[in-house]
Motif scaffolding. Structure first.
Motif, PDB file in Angstrom:
ATOM      1  N   UNK A 100    -120.430  64.239 -27.213  1.00  0.00           N
ATOM      2  CA  UNK A 100    -121.796  63.756 -27.378  1.00  0.00           C
ATOM      3  C   UNK A 100    -122.651  63.966 -26.136  1.00  0.00           C
ATOM      4  N   UNK A 101    -121.997  64.111 -24.978  1.00  0.00           N
ATOM      5  CA  UNK A 101    -122.753  64.291 -23.730  1.00  0.00           C
ATOM      6  C   UNK A 101    -123.006  65.752 -23.396  1.00  0.00           C
ATOM      7  N   UNK A 102    -122.244  66.659 -23.999  1.00  0.00           N
ATOM      8  CA  UNK A 102    -122.350  68.079 -23.652  1.00  0.00           C
ATOM      9  C   UNK A 102    -123.587  68.712 -24.281  1.00  0.00           C
ATOM     10  N   UNK A 103    -124.107  69.738 -23.616  1.00  0.00           N
ATOM     11  CA  UNK A 103    -125.247  70.473 -24.163  1.00  0.00           C
ATOM     12  C   UNK A 103    -124.914  71.042 -25.535  1.00  0.00           C
ATOM     13  N   UNK A 104    -123.682  71.499 -25.686  1.00  0.00           N
ATOM     14  CA  UNK A 104    -123.262  72.072 -26.960  1.00  0.00           C
ATOM     15  C   UNK A 104    -123.003  71.041 -28.044  1.00  0.00           C
ATOM     16  N   UNK A 105    -123.081  69.759 -27.668  1.00  0.00           N
ATOM     17  CA  UNK A 105    -122.824  68.703 -28.632  1.00  0.00           C
ATOM     18  C   UNK A 105    -124.077  68.093 -29.227  1.00  0.00           C
ATOM     19  N   UNK A 106    -125.230  68.669 -28.912  1.00  0.00           N
ATOM     20  CA  UNK A 106    -126.480  68.076 -29.399  1.00  0.00           C
ATOM     21  C   UNK A 106    -126.605  68.137 -30.920  1.00  0.00           C
ATOM     22  N   UNK A 107    -126.053  69.171 -31.533  1.00  0.00           N
ATOM     23  CA  UNK A 107    -126.089  69.250 -32.995  1.00  0.00           C
ATOM     24  C   UNK A 107    -125.238  68.141 -33.605  1.00  0.00           C
ATOM     25  N   UNK A 108    -124.075  67.881 -32.995  1.00  0.00           N
ATOM     26  CA  UNK A 108    -123.214  66.800 -33.465  1.00  0.00           C
ATOM     27  C   UNK A 108    -123.921  65.458 -33.304  1.00  0.00           C
ATOM     28  N   UNK A 109    -124.578  65.273 -32.174  1.00  0.00           N
ATOM     29  CA  UNK A 109    -125.293  64.027 -31.908  1.00  0.00           C
ATOM     30  C   UNK A 109    -126.426  63.828 -32.917  1.00  0.00           C
ATOM     31  N   UNK A 110    -127.158  64.880 -33.188  1.00  0.00           N
ATOM     32  CA  UNK A 110    -128.259  64.798 -34.152  1.00  0.00           C
ATOM     33  C   UNK A 110    -127.752  64.442 -35.543  1.00  0.00           C
ATOM     34  N   UNK A 111    -126.585  64.970 -35.901  1.00  0.00           N
ATOM     35  CA  UNK A 111    -126.025  64.685 -37.215  1.00  0.00           C
ATOM     36  C   UNK A 111    -125.596  63.227 -37.329  1.00  0.00           C
ATOM     37  N   UNK A 112    -124.986  62.688 -36.265  1.00  0.00           N
ATOM     38  CA  UNK A 112    -124.579  61.281 -36.263  1.00  0.00           C
ATOM     39  C   UNK A 112    -125.814  60.390 -36.384  1.00  0.00           C
ATOM     40  N   UNK A 113    -126.855  60.699 -35.624  1.00  0.00           N
ATOM     41  CA  UNK A 113    -128.080  59.898 -35.670  1.00  0.00           C
ATOM     42  C   UNK A 113    -128.738  59.960 -37.046  1.00  0.00           C
ATOM     43  N   UNK A 114    -128.680  61.115 -37.670  1.00  0.00           N
ATOM     44  CA  UNK A 114    -129.323  61.279 -38.976  1.00  0.00           C
ATOM     45  C   UNK A 114    -128.645  60.400 -40.025  1.00  0.00           C
ATOM     46  N   UNK A 115    -127.335  60.249 -39.921  1.00  0.00           N
ATOM     47  CA  UNK A 115    -126.576  59.547 -40.949  1.00  0.00           C
ATOM     48  C   UNK A 115    -126.436  58.054 -40.698  1.00  0.00           C
ATOM     49  N   UNK A 116    -126.727  57.603 -39.493  1.00  0.00           N
ATOM     50  CA  UNK A 116    -126.443  56.225 -39.101  1.00  0.00           C
ATOM     51  C   UNK A 116    -127.731  55.449 -38.849  1.00  0.00           C
ATOM     52  N   UNK A 117    -127.867  54.286 -39.504  1.00  0.00           N
ATOM     53  CA  UNK A 117    -129.029  53.437 -39.294  1.00  0.00           C
ATOM     54  C   UNK A 117    -128.737  52.288 -38.331  1.00  0.00           C
ATOM     55  N   UNK A 118    -127.478  51.843 -38.321  1.00  0.00           N
ATOM     56  CA  UNK A 118    -127.104  50.761 -37.415  1.00  0.00           C
ATOM     57  C   UNK A 118    -125.689  50.997 -36.916  1.00  0.00           C
ATOM     58  N   UNK A 119    -125.482  50.725 -35.638  1.00  0.00           N
ATOM     59  CA  UNK A 119    -124.160  50.809 -35.020  1.00  0.00           C
ATOM     60  C   UNK A 119    -123.809  49.417 -34.518  1.00  0.00           C
ATOM     61  N   UNK A 120    -122.900  48.768 -35.241  1.00  0.00           N
ATOM     62  CA  UNK A 120    -122.447  47.423 -34.883  1.00  0.00           C
ATOM     63  C   UNK A 120    -121.142  47.552 -34.097  1.00  0.00           C
ATOM     64  N   UNK A 121    -121.077  46.917 -32.943  1.00  0.00           N
ATOM     65  CA  UNK A 121    -119.834  46.913 -32.163  1.00  0.00           C
ATOM     66  C   UNK A 121    -119.450  45.466 -31.881  1.00  0.00           C
ATOM     67  N   UNK A 122    -118.318  45.045 -32.417  1.00  0.00           N
ATOM     68  CA  UNK A 122    -117.812  43.684 -32.237  1.00  0.00           C
ATOM     69  C   UNK A 122    -116.950  43.623 -30.982  1.00  0.00           C
ATOM     70  N   UNK A 123    -116.782  42.426 -30.449  1.00  0.00           N
ATOM     71  CA  UNK A 123    -115.980  42.193 -29.230  1.00  0.00           C
ATOM     72  C   UNK A 123    -116.444  43.109 -28.100  1.00  0.00           C
ATOM     73  N   UNK A 124    -117.745  43.199 -27.922  1.00  0.00           N
ATOM     74  CA  UNK A 124    -118.282  44.142 -26.943  1.00  0.00           C
ATOM     75  C   UNK A 124    -117.929  43.759 -25.509  1.00  0.00           C
ATOM     76  N   UNK A 125    -117.515  42.502 -25.298  1.00  0.00           N
ATOM     77  CA  UNK A 125    -117.114  42.106 -23.942  1.00  0.00           C
ATOM     78  C   UNK A 125    -115.845  42.826 -23.511  1.00  0.00           C
ATOM     79  N   UNK A 126    -115.092  43.370 -24.464  1.00  0.00           N
ATOM     80  CA  UNK A 126    -113.846  44.069 -24.143  1.00  0.00           C
ATOM     81  C   UNK A 126    -113.983  45.580 -24.275  1.00  0.00           C
ATOM     82  N   UNK A 127    -115.180  46.076 -24.023  1.00  0.00           N
ATOM     83  CA  UNK A 127    -115.399  47.515 -24.066  1.00  0.00           C
ATOM     84  C   UNK A 127    -115.340  48.083 -22.647  1.00  0.00           C
ATOM     85  N   UNK A 128    -115.544  49.389 -22.523  1.00  0.00           N
ATOM     86  CA  UNK A 128    -115.533  50.022 -21.199  1.00  0.00           C
ATOM     87  C   UNK A 128    -116.690  51.004 -21.084  1.00  0.00           C
TER      88      UNK A 128
END
Length: 366
Positions: free
Chosen positions: A267-295
């Motif tokens: 998702x961070x690579x220049x070549x990954x922008x198409x993948x990123x655009x596709x994820x954004x197009x399909x997703x309206x909300x990103x819920x992350x539970x237990x976010x205190x235990x993320x990195x």
């Protein structure tokens, strides 16, 4: 069917359309609120704000189940959330239309989400989409073996750094103390997640130095022995990491760490922008539970997907008082950093009413 009764805090979380960081202490109805948020987004079961008696305002732009991503910390939590969402849908007027479509929403762990991303965009990464995922036990056993072989191989070559490390520590350690294998494996893990911390050590390693030069923060005359042992750990971990990468490539396998790290790289690579655009197009909300235990890597994935107003709403839920997984790479500093970011781009909300404990007990604990 009786109307759902929401506290004012829950009602605010349900109807928020900006990014949200929601602090939800134990017993405050976190999972119920997450389910309510999804139902609100689907345009069903709005309920009533019990503080005012008013019906919850409808979602101005309802979404589809396939546009919802909910990430949980464990598979068990994912099953629990899915079951509670299924129950809520079953009691709604839209039950017949939605009950068999629940699997259109992604409800699972961060590893499952990242694995799906990598398989879908494998050609962009140049990887085989049929890769198998090593569970924690399998990856630990394989990694231990590779680290052990790396250490023994360097000893056979007369590596003075490996010899010094083994003079200080046994190879395998004891029940209550780590050995060289444990220490090198731990350094290998840290090197994968935080390579920037090892820039000075990597520079010396690339130069082929057999003994380290003094680096910033290690200029005390009494640090000489510790400096050499740390450099020994780094050099062995760097060699073991190269061997580990070769092993996983040969076996067409990914461990849990590489699922997250490779997804972030995609998702961070220049070549990954198409993948990123596709994820954004399909997703309206990103819920992350237990976010205190993320990195940091998981945070980077979430904010890459959210983008600067171009992506889905972030709905991050957790309780910093319950952060207990530092040994797995979780970093409470990430929560604090995200809090500052969300404060400038969204809303910081809290659930404070405890439905589980007696008020007198809560007062004493607080």
């Amino acid at each position: 069917m009786a109307e759902l009764q929401w506290t004012a805090e829950q009602a605010e979380a349900l109807t928020a359309t900006e990014h949200v960081l929601l602090t939800a202490n134990a017993g405050t109805g976190k999972t119920t609120t997450v389910v309510g948020k999804i139902m609100w987004l689907l345009g069903i079961q709005r309920g009533v704000d019990r503080s005012t008696g008013d019906r919850i305002a409808p979602c101005p732009n309802p979404c589809e189940l396939r546009e919802i991503v909910a990430i949980t910390f464990t598979e068990k939590a994912a099953v629990d959330l899915r079951n509670k969402l299924r129950q809520a849908i079953a009691t709604s007027p839209e039950a017949e239309a939605l009950r068999w479509r629940l699997d259109e929403a992604f409800i699972g762990t961060i590893h499952g989400f990242c694995g799906s991303l990598l398989r879908e965009h494998s050609l962009r990464l140049g990887i085989d989409p049929s890769f198998r995922v090593l569970d924690e036990r399998a990856s630990r056993v394989a990694q231990n073996e590779i680290v052990r072989e790396t250490i023994l191989g360097q000893l056979e070559k007369g590596d003075p750094l490996a010899e010094k490390l083994l003079r200080r520590y046994t190879l395998n350690g004891f029940r209550n103390s780590n050995g060289a294998v444990d220490l090198v494996r731990s350094t290998l893990s840290d090197l994968r997640w935080y390579p920037e911390r090892y820039a000075s050590w990597h520079e010396m390693y690339e130069e082929g130095l057999e003994s380290p030069r003094v680096v910033q923060g290690w200029d005390d005359p009494d640090d000489g022995d510790a400096l050499t042992l740390t450099y020994a750990l780094y050099t062995l971990a760097a060699r073991a990491l190269q061997a580990w990468d070769e092993y996983t490539d040969d076996e067409n396998a990914r461990d849990f760490d590489s699922l997250i790290l490779d997804a972030r790289a995609l998702l961070a690579a220049d070549g990954g922008q198409s993948a990123l655009a596709e994820v954004r197009r399909r997703c309206r909300i990103l819920i992350i539970d237990e976010f205190q235990d993320t990195n940091g890597a998981q945070r980077d994935i979430a904010f890459a997907i959210a983008g600067e107003g171009a992506g889905p709403q972030l709905f991050l839920v957790g309780d910093p008082k319950q952060s207990i997984y530092g040994f797995r790479g979780a970093d409470i500093a990430v929560w604090n950093e995200v809090r500052k970011t969300i404060a400038g781009r969204g809303r910081i909300l809290s659930l404070t009413r405890n439905f589980r404990s007696e008020p007198a007990v809560v007062e004493v604990v607080n």
